[in-house]
Design an enzyme around this catalytic site. Structure first.
Site, short mmCIF file in Angstrom:
data_model
loop_
_atom_site.label_atom_id
_atom_site.label_comp_id
_atom_site.label_asym_id
_atom_site.label_seq_id
_atom_site.Cartn_x
_atom_site.Cartn_y
_atom_site.Cartn_z
N GLU A 96 42.24 45.70 81.90
CA GLU A 96 40.97 46.59 81.41
C GLU A 96 40.99 46.86 79.83
OE1 GLU A 96 41.13 47.32 85.52
OE2 GLU A 96 42.58 47.95 83.76
N HIS A 165 40.47 59.65 91.06
CA HIS A 165 39.83 57.87 90.78
C HIS A 165 37.98 58.79 91.53
CE1 HIS A 165 42.92 55.99 91.96
NE2 HIS A 165 42.47 54.47 91.57
#
Length: 374
Positions: A96, A165
């Protein structure tokens, strides 16, 4: 797209090298979309918005993990690789920080990247580029550098994916000057706001919700038109009411509307505001509603401390305090990391009943505790 990139960045640019290294198979024929649909899913709304903006502007490109050959982890980018090819739909490694930095650099040079995070929880790996490289560059360059980039992906709690998450990043990114933060609820929101984000000259954080992707919503012919676009910074009144204002965004808008239906059966008329835009926040619409209903309930699934609800409460206290007939009610997620067990997870995020009870308290219609009757 890479032709444009090479002319602007030079033939040895990192973006070109990445595309060549990860180039998939040859493109297949393009697909088309029907304009006759009356109801579409949020997934379809996002997909068609991406398709139309990429078709209209060759400087727009999409990059992220599994956006190409796999057609997106949630199939948002379905068909785009076949239509636009690997120069404009870039499958990236699991890095990322790397591909977000490449995207910001491409935006510096006039391209319009759309960076997809498989979940916004993974954006924490790239948060330095989002905040320090993207959000601050226009200000620090005295307006000489524009950063037209979109960071998008699913945000907030899904189901059974644990504490790492399940976070809502609305308040995280809304705290940062230089960013615009959008959170769609319906197919109309998703389509109109994503188009606005892609066309905007500033960095936009676009917070979707995994559990809404498959939800269907009715849309008008206007929404399906390729020129359709929603203004950034404007909320939508989803339901008119006169007794209490309920503000919400993303999935919580649906919960607020369900709560309003229940309240209506008990004689309470709730006005539901879909915020749509978290930064800038439509303070005028919120305060106008509170001045009409004289009561406020804020709803969000993120943590309560320093949350979106807290900012809304302060805005109303500053601008409309004398109109309030009851204390403001704030509904938020529990102030704990998200539990994994399904029963505990349900307790950690707001439910429709929580909103109903809060609205009743604001309207002084809550049941009197037995101890108080003694």
């Amino acid at each position: 797209m890479l032709g444009v990139a090479r002319r602007r960045l030079g033939s040895g640019c990192v973006l070109s090298q990445l595309a060549q290294a990860l180039r998939p198979a040859a493109a297949a024929p393009a697909r088309t979309y029907s304009a006759a649909a009356k109801e579409i899913t949020v997934r379809e709304a996002l997909n068609t918005a991406l398709d139309e903006e990429m078709s209209a502007d060759p400087s727009v490109f999409l990059m992220g993990e599994e956006v190409g050959e796999y057609q997106g982890a949630y199939k948002i980018s379905k068909g785009l690789l076949d239509k636009y090819g690997p120069d404009r739909v870039l499958d990236t490694p699991i890095t990322e920080a790397g591909f977000t930095g490449i995207g910001v650099g491409a935006a510096y040079h006039g391209l319009r990247p759309i960076v997809e995070f498989m979940t916004f929880n993974f954006s924490m790996q790239a948060i330095d580029h989002i905040i320090n490289s993207a959000a601050k560059s226009n200000y620090m360059s005295a307006g000489q550098i524009s950063v037209p980039i979109v960071f998008r992906g699913p945000n907030g709690a899904a189901a059974g994916v644990g504490a790492q998450h399940s976070q809502c990043y609305a308040a995280w990114y809304a705290h940062v000057p230089g960013l615009k933060v959008l959170a769609p609820y319906s197919a109309e929101d998703a389509r109109g706001l994503l188009k606005a984000a892609i066309r905007d000259p500033d960095p936009v954080v676009f917070l979707e919700n995994e559990l809404l992707y498959g939800e269907s919503f009715p849309v008008s012919a206007e929404v399906l038109d390729s020129s359709f676009c929603l203004p950034i910074g404007k909320a939508k009144i989803e339901r008119q009411g006169k007794d209490v204002t309920i503000t919400a965004f993303s999935k919580m808008v649906g919960y607020a509307l369900q709560a309003a239906d229940i309240l209506a059966k008990e004689g309470i008329s709730a006005e539901v505001i879909n915020l749509r835009s978290i930064r800038p926040l439509d303070r005028a619409a919120i305060n106008a509603s509170v001045r009409k209903t004289n009561r406020l309930v804020t709803v969000e699934e993120g943590f309560p401390q320093h949350g979106i609800g807290a900012e809304i409460c302060m805005s109303v206290v500053e601008d409309s305090f004398e109109y309030l007939d009851a204390p403001v009610e704030r509904i938020a997620g529990a102030d704990v990391p998200m539990p994994y067990a399904a029963n505990l997870e349900r307790m950690a995020v707001p439910q429709v009943d929580d909103i109903v009870r809060a609205a009743k308290r604001a309207c002084y219609r809550a049941a009197v505790p037995m101890a108080a009757t003694a």
